[in-house]
Design a protein around this motif. Structure first.
Motif, PDB file in Angstrom:
ATOM      1  N   PRO A 161      50.584 155.846   5.316  1.00 53.64           N
ATOM      2  CA  PRO A 161      51.167 157.206   5.174  1.00 53.64           C
ATOM      3  C   PRO A 161      50.381 158.063   4.436  1.00 53.64           C
ATOM      4  O   PRO A 161      49.703 157.778   3.655  1.00 53.64           O
ATOM      5  N   THR A 162      50.595 159.469   4.945  1.00 53.15           N
ATOM      6  CA  THR A 162      49.775 160.244   4.337  1.00 53.15           C
ATOM      7  C   THR A 162      50.325 161.337   3.557  1.00 53.15           C
ATOM      8  O   THR A 162      49.922 162.166   3.162  1.00 53.15           O
ATOM      9  N   ASN A 163      51.962 161.366   3.886  1.00 49.83           N
ATOM     10  CA  ASN A 163      52.734 162.085   3.099  1.00 49.83           C
ATOM     11  C   ASN A 163      53.004 161.635   2.019  1.00 49.83           C
ATOM     12  O   ASN A 163      52.866 160.423   1.646  1.00 49.83           O
ATOM     13  N   SER A 164      53.289 162.601   0.762  1.00 50.15           N
ATOM     14  CA  SER A 164      53.557 162.218  -0.487  1.00 50.15           C
ATOM     15  C   SER A 164      54.788 161.184  -0.830  1.00 50.15           C
ATOM     16  O   SER A 164      55.654 161.664   0.145  1.00 50.15           O
ATOM     17  N   VAL A 165      54.639 160.377  -1.272  1.00 54.17           N
ATOM     18  CA  VAL A 165      56.139 159.418  -1.517  1.00 54.17           C
ATOM     19  C   VAL A 165      56.678 159.662  -2.808  1.00 54.17           C
ATOM     20  O   VAL A 165      55.880 159.463  -3.812  1.00 54.17           O
ATOM     21  N   SER A 166      57.875 159.929  -2.952  1.00 51.59           N
ATOM     22  CA  SER A 166      58.627 159.957  -4.447  1.00 51.59           C
ATOM     23  C   SER A 166      59.214 158.581  -4.642  1.00 51.59           C
ATOM     24  O   SER A 166      59.982 158.041  -3.887  1.00 51.59           O
ATOM     25  N   SER A 216      60.350 152.593  -4.660  1.00 47.70           N
ATOM     26  CA  SER A 216      60.497 152.976  -3.279  1.00 47.70           C
ATOM     27  C   SER A 216      59.640 152.379  -2.142  1.00 47.70           C
ATOM     28  O   SER A 216      58.626 151.953  -2.606  1.00 47.70           O
ATOM     29  N   GLN A 217      60.252 152.559  -0.824  1.00 50.52           N
ATOM     30  CA  GLN A 217      59.199 151.998   0.137  1.00 50.52           C
ATOM     31  C   GLN A 217      58.164 153.188   0.266  1.00 50.52           C
ATOM     32  O   GLN A 217      58.693 154.369   0.162  1.00 50.52           O
ATOM     33  N   LEU A 218      56.982 152.593   0.694  1.00 49.63           N
ATOM     34  CA  LEU A 218      55.794 153.339   0.790  1.00 49.63           C
ATOM     35  C   LEU A 218      55.834 154.141   2.112  1.00 49.63           C
ATOM     36  O   LEU A 218      55.574 155.069   2.414  1.00 49.63           O
ATOM     37  N   GLY A 219      56.412 153.293   3.208  1.00 53.72           N
ATOM     38  CA  GLY A 219      56.389 153.614   4.482  1.00 53.72           C
ATOM     39  C   GLY A 219      55.220 152.663   5.138  1.00 53.72           C
ATOM     40  O   GLY A 219      54.623 151.731   4.654  1.00 53.72           O
TER      41      GLY A 219
END
Length: 169
Positions: free
Chosen positions: A40-45, A60-63
């Motif tokens: 994943p390349t988007n920021s994850v909260s 949280s799940q990372l993706g």
């Protein structure tokens, strides 16, 4: 015989080892592909919590993380993961015991490979999270890990950032 007639005898050399067949080697070369990882390349909260005098855990799940093995061989592969400390109003460690974790579920696999998951606790130093053995030909594996971080008691209010790095070899 008639007068003036000439008789000619023609001879052809014949090999004593002549063969009625022959062989020619023929080859085909198949070029190997690559071993790649997609993350994943988007920021994850990991979540939003209020300040507290007690430690708190956010997760949280990372993706989806995917490995594509296009090498077309029998060599296995290993994915490692790690993170750096969170920075913000203060530093939050990801290397202290019980400070963080990467929970790696069973991967969805296509092709021929036995992919074994393992969890990483803490997130530093780097460690294996998926290992492929029994590989034959092209294969892929995809999983969605859960990242957890334990915030220390009395952590300062603010936004904190870290980076998770995956590698495959």
């Amino acid at each position: 015989m008639a007068a003036g007639a000439v008789v000619a005898l023609m001879t052809c050399p014949v090999s004593a080892f002549a063969s009625g067949s022959g062989t020619t080697p023929v080859t085909i070369q198949i070029a190997a592909g690559t071993l790649d990882i997609t993350v994943p390349t988007n920021s994850v909260s990991l979540g939003l919590v209020s300040v507290s005098s007690s430690p708190q855990t956010v997760s949280s799940q990372l993706g989806a993380v995917s490995v594509t093995d296009g090498r077309g061989g029998t060599a296995g592969w290993t994915v490692t993961a790690s993170a750096v400390d969170f920075t913000g109003p203060q530093s939050i460690s990801v290397s202290a015991p019980n400070s963080s974790s990467y929970t790696s579920p069973t991967a969805t696999v296509t092709g021929t490979a036995i992919v074994t998951n393992s969890n990483l606790t803490p997130l530093y130093p780097p460690g294996p999270v998926q290992v492929a053995t029994g590989v034959s030909g092209i294969n892929t594996a995809t999983w969605n890990p859960t990242i957890s971080v334990t915030l220390p008691a009395n952590a300062l209010a603010g936004t904190y950032s870290s980076t998770i790095t995956h590698s495959v070899a």
